[in-house]
Scaffold this motif. Sequence first.
Motif, PDB file in Angstrom:
ATOM      1  N   GLU A  46       0.818  -1.209   0.000  1.00  0.00           N
ATOM      2  CA  GLU A  46       0.000   0.000   0.000  1.00  0.00           C
ATOM      3  C   GLU A  46       0.852   1.259   0.000  1.00  0.00           C
ATOM      4  OE1 GLU A  46      -1.806  -2.193   3.500  1.00  0.00           O
ATOM      5  OE2 GLU A  46      -3.306  -0.648   3.097  1.00  0.00           O
ATOM      6  N   ARG A  67       3.420   4.568 -11.819  1.00  0.00           N
ATOM      7  CA  ARG A  67       2.256   5.385 -12.177  1.00  0.00           C
ATOM      8  C   ARG A  67       1.758   5.050 -13.582  1.00  0.00           C
ATOM      9  NH1 ARG A  67       1.170   5.442  -7.438  1.00  0.00           N
ATOM     10  NH2 ARG A  67       1.863   7.126  -6.077  1.00  0.00           N
ATOM     11  N   PRO A  72      -1.757   1.657  -7.348  1.00  0.00           N
ATOM     12  CA  PRO A  72      -2.450   2.512  -6.383  1.00  0.00           C
ATOM     13  C   PRO A  72      -1.607   2.844  -5.152  1.00  0.00           C
ATOM     14  CG  PRO A  72      -3.139   0.242  -6.080  1.00  0.00           C
ATOM     15  CD  PRO A  72      -2.178   0.236  -7.238  1.00  0.00           C
ATOM     16  N   MET A  74       0.785   4.386  -2.409  1.00  0.00           N
ATOM     17  CA  MET A  74       1.292   5.706  -2.068  1.00  0.00           C
ATOM     18  C   MET A  74       2.815   5.673  -2.154  1.00  0.00           C
ATOM     19  SD  MET A  74      -1.085   6.526   1.266  1.00  0.00           S
ATOM     20  CE  MET A  74      -0.836   4.906   1.986  1.00  0.00           C
ATOM     21  N   ASP A  96       3.980  10.923  -4.235  1.00  0.00           N
ATOM     22  CA  ASP A  96       2.916  11.651  -3.536  1.00  0.00           C
ATOM     23  C   ASP A  96       3.478  12.686  -2.575  1.00  0.00           C
ATOM     24  OD1 ASP A  96       1.569   8.533  -3.678  1.00  0.00           O
ATOM     25  OD2 ASP A  96       0.392  10.227  -4.418  1.00  0.00           O
ATOM     26  N   LEU A 115      -0.474  11.348   4.198  1.00  0.00           N
ATOM     27  CA  LEU A 115      -0.703  10.587   2.970  1.00  0.00           C
ATOM     28  C   LEU A 115      -1.907   9.659   3.121  1.00  0.00           C
ATOM     29  CD1 LEU A 115       2.805   9.465   1.628  1.00  0.00           C
ATOM     30  CD2 LEU A 115       1.196  11.064   0.579  1.00  0.00           C
ATOM     31  N   LYS A 116      -1.978   8.986   4.276  1.00  0.00           N
ATOM     32  CA  LYS A 116      -3.082   8.053   4.495  1.00  0.00           C
ATOM     33  C   LYS A 116      -4.417   8.789   4.541  1.00  0.00           C
ATOM     34  CE  LYS A 116      -1.012   5.901   7.999  1.00  0.00           C
ATOM     35  NZ  LYS A 116      -0.810   4.932   9.108  1.00  0.00           N
ATOM     36  N   ARG A 118      -5.146  11.545   2.914  1.00  0.00           N
ATOM     37  CA  ARG A 118      -5.476  11.955   1.548  1.00  0.00           C
ATOM     38  C   ARG A 118      -5.942  10.788   0.692  1.00  0.00           C
ATOM     39  NH1 ARG A 118      -0.557  15.088   1.710  1.00  0.00           N
ATOM     40  NH2 ARG A 118       0.385  13.821   0.075  1.00  0.00           N
ATOM     41  N   HIS A 119      -5.453   9.590   1.010  1.00  0.00           N
ATOM     42  CA  HIS A 119      -5.783   8.421   0.205  1.00  0.00           C
ATOM     43  C   HIS A 119      -6.832   7.526   0.873  1.00  0.00           C
ATOM     44  CE1 HIS A 119      -2.060   9.643  -1.753  1.00  0.00           C
ATOM     45  NE2 HIS A 119      -2.406   8.888  -2.775  1.00  0.00           N
ATOM     46  N   ALA A 121      -9.940   5.518   1.786  1.00  0.00           N
ATOM     47  CA  ALA A 121     -11.006   4.971   0.938  1.00  0.00           C
ATOM     48  C   ALA A 121     -12.321   5.671   1.245  1.00  0.00           C
ATOM     49  CB  ALA A 121     -11.148   3.474   1.176  1.00  0.00           C
TER      50      ALA A 121
END
Length: 229
Positions: A46, A67, A72, A74, A96, A115-116, A118-119, A121
């Motif tokens: 992840e 990319r 997917p 980060m 990212d 980061l988590k 922003r990403h 789910a």
Amino acid sequence: MKTLVIEDDRRIAAFLDRGLSAEGYRVTVELDGRDGLERARSGEFELVILDRMLPYVDGLEIARLLREEHSPAMILMLTAKDSLRDKVEGLRGGADDYLTKPFAFEELLARLHALKRRHAAPDVESELHIGGLMLDPQSRRVSRAGRDISLTPREFELLRFLMTNAGKVVSRERLLNGVWDYGYDPGTKIVDVYVRYLRAKIDLPGEPSLIQTVRGVGYMIGKTRREDL
């Protein structure tokens, strides 16, 4: 969170491995760009923490390829290059976020948490409730009988695993795989030790433990409900 560290400096790689593992991340380390790219392409991670300057394949190329392949994961890029041009190049290349060396571990953790967020789910995990015990996967809050309970990251993941499988006997092997990411039994009592830690924190004085021992197999916690008990 399954995390791949691609870093050719063994000292920094070991530092990241120890620090992130202590925070509950499940860390795999690769020491060059070729092996790192192969592991990153597996799709099992992840999060990728990626040094920019690597043997065989540099970090910028790894980020670009991931990319292009719609990974997917980060990507947090680490580098000694701190010019604005280098940062922009790294971010445009697919990272990212971008962190320059040397860095404080606290700043690394703060960036990973951002980061988590922003990403995150869009589908929100529901709270889990049992016997007055509440676990919120989103806020990572745990409470019982109106009292907040402070858990370490590993204790939290163990409790979440048990509550997600409420009403089922969960073997030690499943717990080792699901919480510690061990594909084998290392011959330690780590599961039993952490269950003891959890019981000391979540059980009420004078009442039976919420976590039941099933001798020779593993552990079980009662059925969950989606509303307050």
